[in-house]
Design a protein around this motif. Structure first.
Motif, PDB file in Angstrom:
ATOM      1  N   VAL A 106       6.236   3.497  -1.149  1.00  0.00           N
ATOM      2  CA  VAL A 106       5.049   4.487  -0.967  1.00  0.00           C
ATOM      3  C   VAL A 106       5.497   5.887  -1.080  1.00  0.00           C
ATOM      4  CG1 VAL A 106       3.776   5.400   0.999  1.00  0.00           C
ATOM      5  CG2 VAL A 106       3.944   2.968   0.688  1.00  0.00           C
ATOM      6  N   ALA A 107       6.884   6.108  -0.702  1.00  0.00           N
ATOM      7  CA  ALA A 107       7.333   7.502  -0.863  1.00  0.00           C
ATOM      8  C   ALA A 107       7.654   7.889  -2.160  1.00  0.00           C
ATOM      9  CB  ALA A 107       8.426   7.792  -0.002  1.00  0.00           C
ATOM     10  N   HIS A 108       7.880   6.766  -3.019  1.00  0.00           N
ATOM     11  CA  HIS A 108       8.233   7.225  -4.499  1.00  0.00           C
ATOM     12  C   HIS A 108       6.935   7.094  -5.301  1.00  0.00           C
ATOM     13  CE1 HIS A 108      10.539   7.770  -7.930  1.00  0.00           C
ATOM     14  NE2 HIS A 108      10.559   6.776  -8.483  1.00  0.00           N
ATOM     15  N   GLY A 109       5.534   7.106  -4.935  1.00  0.00           N
ATOM     16  CA  GLY A 109       4.422   7.070  -5.357  1.00  0.00           C
ATOM     17  C   GLY A 109       4.036   5.682  -6.194  1.00  0.00           C
ATOM     18  N   VAL A 110       4.602   4.496  -5.886  1.00  0.00           N
ATOM     19  CA  VAL A 110       3.993   3.424  -6.457  1.00  0.00           C
ATOM     20  C   VAL A 110       2.548   3.121  -6.149  1.00  0.00           C
ATOM     21  CG1 VAL A 110       4.165   0.607  -6.260  1.00  0.00           C
ATOM     22  CG2 VAL A 110       6.434   2.127  -6.300  1.00  0.00           C
ATOM     23  N   ASP A 111       1.785   2.715  -6.973  1.00  0.00           N
ATOM     24  CA  ASP A 111       0.217   2.684  -6.700  1.00  0.00           C
ATOM     25  C   ASP A 111       0.052   1.568  -5.723  1.00  0.00           C
ATOM     26  OD1 ASP A 111      -2.606   3.138  -8.125  1.00  0.00           O
ATOM     27  OD2 ASP A 111      -2.484   0.870  -7.731  1.00  0.00           O
ATOM     28  N   LEU A 112      -0.735   1.939  -4.623  1.00  0.00           N
ATOM     29  CA  LEU A 112      -0.909   1.241  -3.592  1.00  0.00           C
ATOM     30  C   LEU A 112      -1.744  -0.016  -3.892  1.00  0.00           C
ATOM     31  CD1 LEU A 112      -1.419   3.678  -0.407  1.00  0.00           C
ATOM     32  CD2 LEU A 112       0.498   2.803  -1.374  1.00  0.00           C
ATOM     33  N   ARG A 113      -2.707   0.430  -4.785  1.00  0.00           N
ATOM     34  CA  ARG A 113      -3.567  -1.003  -4.935  1.00  0.00           C
ATOM     35  C   ARG A 113      -2.731  -2.110  -5.526  1.00  0.00           C
ATOM     36  NH1 ARG A 113      -9.373   0.543  -7.289  1.00  0.00           N
ATOM     37  NH2 ARG A 113     -10.337   0.857  -5.477  1.00  0.00           N
ATOM     38  N   ALA A 114      -1.923  -1.667  -6.554  1.00  0.00           N
ATOM     39  CA  ALA A 114      -1.099  -2.683  -7.239  1.00  0.00           C
ATOM     40  C   ALA A 114      -0.123  -3.216  -6.570  1.00  0.00           C
ATOM     41  CB  ALA A 114      -0.557  -2.124  -8.454  1.00  0.00           C
ATOM     42  N   MET A 115       0.401  -2.390  -5.640  1.00  0.00           N
ATOM     43  CA  MET A 115       1.356  -2.970  -4.605  1.00  0.00           C
ATOM     44  C   MET A 115       0.977  -3.875  -3.726  1.00  0.00           C
ATOM     45  SD  MET A 115       4.397  -1.304  -2.564  1.00  0.00           S
ATOM     46  CE  MET A 115       3.486  -0.169  -1.513  1.00  0.00           C
ATOM     47  N   THR A 116       0.017  -3.571  -3.227  1.00  0.00           N
ATOM     48  CA  THR A 116      -0.807  -4.662  -2.236  1.00  0.00           C
ATOM     49  C   THR A 116      -1.265  -5.791  -2.860  1.00  0.00           C
ATOM     50  OG1 THR A 116      -1.428  -2.602  -1.096  1.00  0.00           O
ATOM     51  CG2 THR A 116      -2.409  -4.397  -0.290  1.00  0.00           C
ATOM     52  N   ALA A 117      -1.693  -5.884  -3.988  1.00  0.00           N
ATOM     53  CA  ALA A 117      -2.292  -6.806  -4.663  1.00  0.00           C
ATOM     54  C   ALA A 117      -1.033  -7.812  -4.983  1.00  0.00           C
ATOM     55  CB  ALA A 117      -3.047  -6.581  -5.825  1.00  0.00           C
ATOM     56  N   GLU A 118       0.042  -7.212  -5.294  1.00  0.00           N
ATOM     57  CA  GLU A 118       1.257  -8.037  -5.444  1.00  0.00           C
ATOM     58  C   GLU A 118       1.765  -8.635  -3.996  1.00  0.00           C
ATOM     59  OE1 GLU A 118       3.992  -9.920  -7.492  1.00  0.00           O
ATOM     60  OE2 GLU A 118       2.469  -8.876  -8.279  1.00  0.00           O
ATOM     61  N   ILE A 119       1.572  -7.904  -3.103  1.00  0.00           N
ATOM     62  CA  ILE A 119       2.037  -8.678  -1.756  1.00  0.00           C
ATOM     63  C   ILE A 119       0.937  -9.765  -1.487  1.00  0.00           C
ATOM     64  CG2 ILE A 119       2.309  -8.191   0.539  1.00  0.00           C
ATOM     65  CD1 ILE A 119       3.085  -5.342  -0.157  1.00  0.00           C
ATOM     66  N   PHE A 120      -0.129  -9.777  -1.857  1.00  0.00           N
ATOM     67  CA  PHE A 120      -1.039 -10.500  -1.585  1.00  0.00           C
ATOM     68  C   PHE A 120      -1.175 -11.681  -2.637  1.00  0.00           C
ATOM     69  CE2 PHE A 120      -4.288  -9.230   1.755  1.00  0.00           C
ATOM     70  CZ  PHE A 120      -3.731  -8.203   2.330  1.00  0.00           C
ATOM     71  N   GLY A 121      -0.178 -11.587  -3.391  1.00  0.00           N
ATOM     72  CA  GLY A 121      -0.132 -12.689  -4.570  1.00  0.00           C
ATOM     73  C   GLY A 121      -1.196 -12.783  -5.452  1.00  0.00           C
ATOM     74  N   ARG A 122      -1.874 -11.514  -5.804  1.00  0.00           N
ATOM     75  CA  ARG A 122      -2.979 -11.585  -6.822  1.00  0.00           C
ATOM     76  C   ARG A 122      -2.758 -11.155  -8.187  1.00  0.00           C
ATOM     77  NH1 ARG A 122      -7.318 -12.381  -3.313  1.00  0.00           N
ATOM     78  NH2 ARG A 122      -6.412 -13.143  -1.462  1.00  0.00           N
ATOM     79  N   GLU A 123      -3.748 -11.590  -9.044  1.00  0.00           N
ATOM     80  CA  GLU A 123      -3.398 -11.129 -10.625  1.00  0.00           C
ATOM     81  C   GLU A 123      -3.308  -9.701 -10.731  1.00  0.00           C
ATOM     82  OE1 GLU A 123      -2.718 -12.313 -14.346  1.00  0.00           O
ATOM     83  OE2 GLU A 123      -3.092 -13.918 -12.849  1.00  0.00           O
ATOM     84  N   THR A 124      -3.927  -8.787  -9.894  1.00  0.00           N
ATOM     85  CA  THR A 124      -4.057  -7.546 -10.573  1.00  0.00           C
ATOM     86  C   THR A 124      -2.672  -6.800  -9.801  1.00  0.00           C
ATOM     87  OG1 THR A 124      -5.276  -7.314  -8.268  1.00  0.00           O
ATOM     88  CG2 THR A 124      -6.481  -7.273 -10.436  1.00  0.00           C
ATOM     89  N   GLY A 125      -1.896  -7.607  -9.172  1.00  0.00           N
ATOM     90  CA  GLY A 125      -0.653  -7.003  -8.540  1.00  0.00           C
ATOM     91  C   GLY A 125       0.467  -6.526  -9.758  1.00  0.00           C
ATOM     92  N   LEU A 126       1.473  -6.033  -9.391  1.00  0.00           N
ATOM     93  CA  LEU A 126       2.655  -5.251 -10.143  1.00  0.00           C
ATOM     94  C   LEU A 126       3.044  -6.253 -11.010  1.00  0.00           C
ATOM     95  CD1 LEU A 126       4.313  -3.072  -7.687  1.00  0.00           C
ATOM     96  CD2 LEU A 126       2.760  -2.208  -9.460  1.00  0.00           C
ATOM     97  N   GLY A 127       3.253  -7.565 -10.466  1.00  0.00           N
ATOM     98  CA  GLY A 127       3.840  -8.751 -11.473  1.00  0.00           C
ATOM     99  C   GLY A 127       2.825  -9.848 -11.438  1.00  0.00           C
ATOM    100  N   ARG A 128       1.726  -9.601 -11.299  1.00  0.00           N
ATOM    101  CA  ARG A 128       0.513 -10.381 -11.453  1.00  0.00           C
ATOM    102  C   ARG A 128       0.732 -11.354 -10.415  1.00  0.00           C
ATOM    103  NH1 ARG A 128      -2.430 -10.288 -16.193  1.00  0.00           N
ATOM    104  NH2 ARG A 128      -1.257  -8.678 -17.943  1.00  0.00           N
TER     105      ARG A 128
END
Length: 354
Positions: A106-128
């Motif tokens: 968060v502090a380094h500016g990672v996109d919150l949408r893409a990061m949260t989607a990755e945590i939720f295991g979604r296709e739009t996440g940082l690592g799909r």
């Protein structure tokens, strides 16, 4: 209060180790408010992930159930480290974080949408959706993390080596916990970075606990900052989870790295407010009742109020803005598609194109 260990690299003079407080010159109001805003944003994010993680783990507690299955390591209480360090970085600088990574992301500016989607295991996440919360990777901000203890230190050297070879002033920040400072990768990385004078800032988050093991039971020295002397680089420890102390110490370390003078080691005595992982009963901790009084965000808020930089209206505005950003990210993640199981083997290897 910080302890500064002498810089013993060949281009400096050996100094006496000294105890010293932060500079008597206060930080400018804009910087102080920015530090507070970052800390609040980090906490609001972790609170939202905590809520969503536990929302459907029952009946009982099934770690494999729910919108966010698997382990979860949250960083509440450690926000001063990320805020103070990342205030000196740009998106061109690299950060390798630990298995407890969200505050640095968060502090380094990672996109919150893409990061949260990755945590939720979604296709739009940082690592799909393939990596989850311990394996975030964001090329846009040069951010990564890993569940392997001390894993982030060697990759940071590779990034720093590339920055150095290109003749840039970019730096790499490698973060780990105090328990990982006993790993071989920690010492190997400090040695090589010092030998090659790489632009690296090594950060150790000392939250007192390596899972359930207190540091006094596992580590021979009271401060990992003293270990810097073995490699001829500066080492500094910041006490009391002091965000402004972290900001000043990190500023010295980042400036040194950018100017080509090599690496530094910074240890911050911080605080883990919640369990090592969600579901951790923390029966090993005798200090649980004391934790709310040690929370760094209310403490810093009181200091800013006392100096006339915060009032109720400003606090509400900052928190509301953070909540809107975070809830937007959570809604985005929930609305995103779950990866098709048929694509489970995709993105493992680079595919050749004709």
């Amino acid at each position: 209060m910080s302890t500064q260990v002498p810089d013993t690299t060949p281009d400096t003079n050996t100094q006496v180790v000294e105890q010293r407080s932060r500079t008597t010159e206060p930080l400018d109001p804009g910087t102080r408010l920015a530090l507070y805003e970052t800390m609040v944003r980090c906490r609001v994010y972790e609170a939202a992930i905590l809520r969503e993680y536990h929302a459907d783990k029952g009946p009982g507690f099934d770690i494999g159930k729910g919108l966010v299955p698997g382990e979860m390591h949250l960083s509440a209480g450690q926000e001063p480290v990320a805020a103070g360090v990342c205030a000196h970085l740009t998106v061109d600088d690299a950060v390798t974080a630990t298995h407890r990574p969200h505050h640095f992301a968060v502090a380094h500016g990672v996109d919150l949408r893409a990061m949260t989607a990755e945590i939720f295991g979604r296709e739009t996440g940082l690592g799909r959706g393939r990596g989850g919360h311990m394996h975030l990777f964001d090329p846009a901000t040069h951010f990564s993390c890993s569940g392997i203890i001390a894993e982030g230190y060697p990759p940071a050297l590779g990034q720093a080596f590339a920055f150095q070879r290109r003749g840039s002033d970019r730096v790499a920040v490698a973060v780990t916990g105090e328990g990982a400072a006993n790993q071989g990768a920690f010492h190997e990385s400090l040695n090589l970075a010092a030998h090659w004078k790489l632009p690296v800032v090594f950060v150790v988050e000392d939250n007192d606990w390596g899972i359930s093991v207190p540091r006094r039971s596992s580590t021979a020295v009271a401060s990992n900052a003293v270990r810097a002397a073995a490699y001829g680089i500066p080492g500094e420890r910041v006490e009391d989870n002091d965000v402004e102390g972290v900001y000043e110490a990190a500023g010295r370390a980042v400036s040194r790295a950018r100017s080509g003078r090599g690496p530094s080691l910074l240890e911050v005595h911080t605080l883990r407010l919640w369990g090592h992982f969600e579901g951790d009963a923390q029966a090993y901790r005798p200090d649980l009742e004391e934790l709310p009084a040690r929370d760094p965000i209310p403490r810093y808020e009181r200091a800013l109020r006392a100096d006339g930089l915060l009032d109720d209206e400003t606090v509400e505005r900052i928190r509301t803005a953070a909540e809107e950003q975070v809830e937007d990210a959570v809604d985005f993640a929930k609305a995103s598609a779950v990866p098709d199981p048929a694509t489970a083997a995709d993105y493992v290897f680079t595919e050749e194109t004709s």
